[in-house]
Design a protein around this motif. Structure first.
Motif, PDB file in Angstrom:
ATOM      1  N   TRP A  88      84.337  45.453  77.452  1.00  0.00           N
ATOM      2  CA  TRP A  88      85.882  45.230  77.914  1.00  0.00           C
ATOM      3  C   TRP A  88      85.771  43.985  77.982  1.00  0.00           C
ATOM      4  CZ3 TRP A  88      87.550  47.361  83.176  1.00  0.00           C
ATOM      5  CH2 TRP A  88      86.912  47.054  83.705  1.00  0.00           C
TER       6      TRP A  88
ATOM      7  N   SER B 157      83.981  42.052  74.407  1.00  0.00           N
ATOM      8  CA  SER B 157      84.389  42.860  72.942  1.00  0.00           C
ATOM      9  C   SER B 157      83.945  41.987  71.635  1.00  0.00           C
ATOM     10  CB  SER B 157      85.771  42.897  73.515  1.00  0.00           C
ATOM     11  OG  SER B 157      86.497  44.367  74.251  1.00  0.00           O
TER      12      SER B 157
ATOM     13  N   LYS C 190      84.809  52.240  70.586  1.00  0.00           N
ATOM     14  CA  LYS C 190      85.058  51.770  71.719  1.00  0.00           C
ATOM     15  C   LYS C 190      85.250  53.027  72.703  1.00  0.00           C
ATOM     16  CE  LYS C 190      88.253  48.278  74.261  1.00  0.00           C
ATOM     17  NZ  LYS C 190      87.055  47.734  74.303  1.00  0.00           N
TER      18      LYS C 190
ATOM     19  N   GLU D 120      87.194  54.102  76.448  1.00  0.00           N
ATOM     20  CA  GLU D 120      87.458  53.928  76.967  1.00  0.00           C
ATOM     21  C   GLU D 120      88.071  54.669  77.904  1.00  0.00           C
ATOM     22  OE1 GLU D 120      90.423  50.724  75.247  1.00  0.00           O
ATOM     23  OE2 GLU D 120      90.876  51.586  73.798  1.00  0.00           O
TER      24      GLU D 120
ATOM     25  N   ASP E 130      91.380  48.954  80.131  1.00  0.00           N
ATOM     26  CA  ASP E 130      90.719  47.264  78.990  1.00  0.00           C
ATOM     27  C   ASP E 130      91.264  46.650  79.609  1.00  0.00           C
ATOM     28  OD1 ASP E 130      89.625  44.789  78.516  1.00  0.00           O
ATOM     29  OD2 ASP E 130      88.638  46.519  76.854  1.00  0.00           O
TER      30      ASP E 130
ATOM     31  N   ARG F 227      94.056  45.299  76.809  1.00  0.00           N
ATOM     32  CA  ARG F 227      94.929  45.798  77.066  1.00  0.00           C
ATOM     33  C   ARG F 227      96.459  45.419  77.729  1.00  0.00           C
ATOM     34  NH1 ARG F 227      94.354  50.035  73.243  1.00  0.00           N
ATOM     35  NH2 ARG F 227      92.689  50.873  72.946  1.00  0.00           N
TER      36      ARG F 227
ATOM     37  N   ASN G  82      89.455  43.184  68.835  1.00  0.00           N
ATOM     38  CA  ASN G  82      88.945  44.630  68.719  1.00  0.00           C
ATOM     39  C   ASN G  82      89.486  45.601  67.598  1.00  0.00           C
ATOM     40  OD1 ASN G  82      87.614  45.870  71.858  1.00  0.00           O
ATOM     41  ND2 ASN G  82      89.294  44.673  72.002  1.00  0.00           N
TER      42      ASN G  82
ATOM     43  N   SER H 269      88.501  53.777  68.656  1.00  0.00           N
ATOM     44  CA  SER H 269      89.005  54.104  70.144  1.00  0.00           C
ATOM     45  C   SER H 269      88.993  55.813  70.716  1.00  0.00           C
ATOM     46  CB  SER H 269      90.066  53.900  70.749  1.00  0.00           C
ATOM     47  OG  SER H 269      89.856  53.825  72.118  1.00  0.00           O
TER      48      SER H 269
ATOM     49  N   THR I  38      88.506  57.519  74.714  1.00  0.00           N
ATOM     50  CA  THR I  38      88.943  58.373  75.893  1.00  0.00           C
ATOM     51  C   THR I  38      88.272  59.090  76.595  1.00  0.00           C
ATOM     52  OG1 THR I  38      90.633  59.111  75.547  1.00  0.00           O
ATOM     53  CG2 THR I  38      91.529  57.350  76.006  1.00  0.00           C
TER      54      THR I  38
ATOM     55  N   LEU J 194      94.794  53.183  72.471  1.00  0.00           N
ATOM     56  CA  LEU J 194      94.744  53.913  73.497  1.00  0.00           C
ATOM     57  C   LEU J 194      93.977  55.216  73.275  1.00  0.00           C
ATOM     58  CD1 LEU J 194      93.235  53.080  75.844  1.00  0.00           C
ATOM     59  CD2 LEU J 194      94.884  53.840  77.043  1.00  0.00           C
TER      60      LEU J 194
END
Length: 405
Positions: A16, A21, A36, A38, A44, A47, A69, A74, A76, A376
């Motif tokens: 991050w 990154s 990534k 997250e 992060d 962001r 990025n 991404s 989560t 995200l």
């Protein structure tokens, strides 16, 4: 994507903020599938960093985050839940590289340290990019680019000699030495794995690539016992070498004329009698000894010129010179445009946005930003389906359990 040199390489990206990154951006822009990892609970911080598209703050609207990025996906995950950690392990098992830039011990808390994951992924390339590395008395210290610049001596060298240390104006270690060295190390480890089938752990202490910037200062002390100090825009052995005002508000030109040929060309272009007649400036030694007076004289001369045409005239005469550009100037710079440095991509929330291309061109295996920065968690379902083979109802069950956040 199959034409990209890193096509077929998968990276589980736990990095991050800046250096980490940017390291994985290099891999992604060259075609690696960088996933990534997250969390909506621990965002992060990049962001939430300015500038925001349209001046509207949002976790998917940071231009800083976007540029660092590009080309990534991404996902989560809630790494505080067992199901979230299980999914992370499954993604790692399908990956070639794991990257993180946390303080030592963080990945171990989640059961995702190198020794734990190599039990089920023997050939993994695993890179850790902490400030001080995994060992030593300061290994657990928290650090950012600012503190790295301070502890390595970079800030001590930046600024005007009569003023306090100024730093580099940005977290320079995050943008050049650390991502460049780390990406190189990953590629070297991947090549070793291809030849031997063996993975390895890469321990990057981010202070060490930063120290690589300071070779002359380190050598001056080790060889001569001299502690180098701040010199501003001046050169330690040659003059003129500096930044001088030009016509307009906050407009400047950088000029360096260290040789007799360059000095002669400079005096002819500027056509000021004092440059050629003043005895103090007749030799290179004299110009350096009287560099403050020379800089003051040059400043009065250049103030009557426009930066762009003067720089062009000097360049054509053999003098190293360039206008001092701001961000708007850089975006419309004809050289960067001719090389295709700026890449425009359609972002789902920000619309058409600009990205830096990789700072080199490869004729047979080019790399460039191939998709905009991810929203995200934008690819959570996609990755769990395509990579882990989960069904929609299984993904929804995980989401309801709090594993996907």
């Amino acid at each position: 994507m199959s034409k990209f040199p890193l096509a077929g390489i998968t990276v589980a990206d736990f990095t991050w903020i800046g250096a980490g990154s940017y390291t994985t951006k290099i891999l992604a822009d060259f075609g690696a599938d960088v996933i990534k990892i997250e969390s909506t609970e621990r965002i992060d911080t990049l962001r939430d960093a300015k500038p925001f598209q349209g001046g509207i703050r949002g976790l998917n609207r940071s231009g800083y985050f976007a540029d660092r990025n590009s080309s990534k996906r991404s996902v989560t995950l809630n790494l505080k839940s067992e199901e979230g950690r299980k999914l992370a392990r499954e993604i790692i098992a399908k990956s070639d590289v794991v990257a993180n830039n946390f303080t030592p011990g963080t990945m171990e808390k989640f059961g995702l340290g190198y020794e734990a994951v190599r039990e089920f992924k023997k050939d993994l390339v695993y890179i850790s990019m902490s400030m001080h590395g995994q060992t030593g008395p300061e290994s657990k210290y928290l650090g950012y680019g600012l503190t790295m610049g301070a502890v390595t001596g970079l800030h001590h060298l930046c600024g005007r000699p009569e003023l306090d240390p100024a730093g580099t104006g940005t977290n320079f270690p995050d943008h050049v030495p650390n991502p460049a060295h780390s990406a190189f190390a990953i590629l070297a480890a991947l090549r070793h794995r291809r030849r031997t089938g063996v993975g390895q752990f890469i321990d990057v202490a981010q202070i060490e690539p930063t120290i690589a910037l300071l070779g002359p200062a380190v050598l001056n002390y080790t060889a001569n016992g001299v502690v180098a100090g701040r010199v501003g825009n001046q050169h330690i052995t040659a003059a003129p070498h500096g930044v001088y005002p030009t016509r307009g508000e906050d407009r400047w030109i950088a000029i360096s004329a260290p040789t007799e040929a360059a000095w002669s060309a400079l005096t002819k272009v500027l056509e000021h009698p004092a440059l050629g007649q003043d005895a103090r400036f007749r030799t290179s030694v004299g110009r350096w000894e009287h560099r403050e007076a020379l800089d003051a004289l040059l400043s009065t001369i250049t103030a009557g010129h426009d930066a762009e045409p003067l720089a062009m005239q000097l360049q054509h005469s053999g003098v190293a010179a360039a206008p001092v550009h701001d961000a708007a100037d850089v975006l419309r710079d004809p050289q960067l445009q001719a090389r295709g440095h700026w890449v425009y991509l359609e972002h789902p929330e920000m619309g058409r946005t600009v990205y830096n291309a990789l700072p080199f061109r490869m004729s047979r295996t080019p790399g460039y930003p191939n998709r905009p920065a991810p929203l995200l968690g934008e690819h959570t379902d996609e990755v769990l389906k395509s990579m882990l083979g989960l069904k929609p109802n299984e993904i929804e069950a995980l989401r309801s359990q709090g594993a996907l956040q």
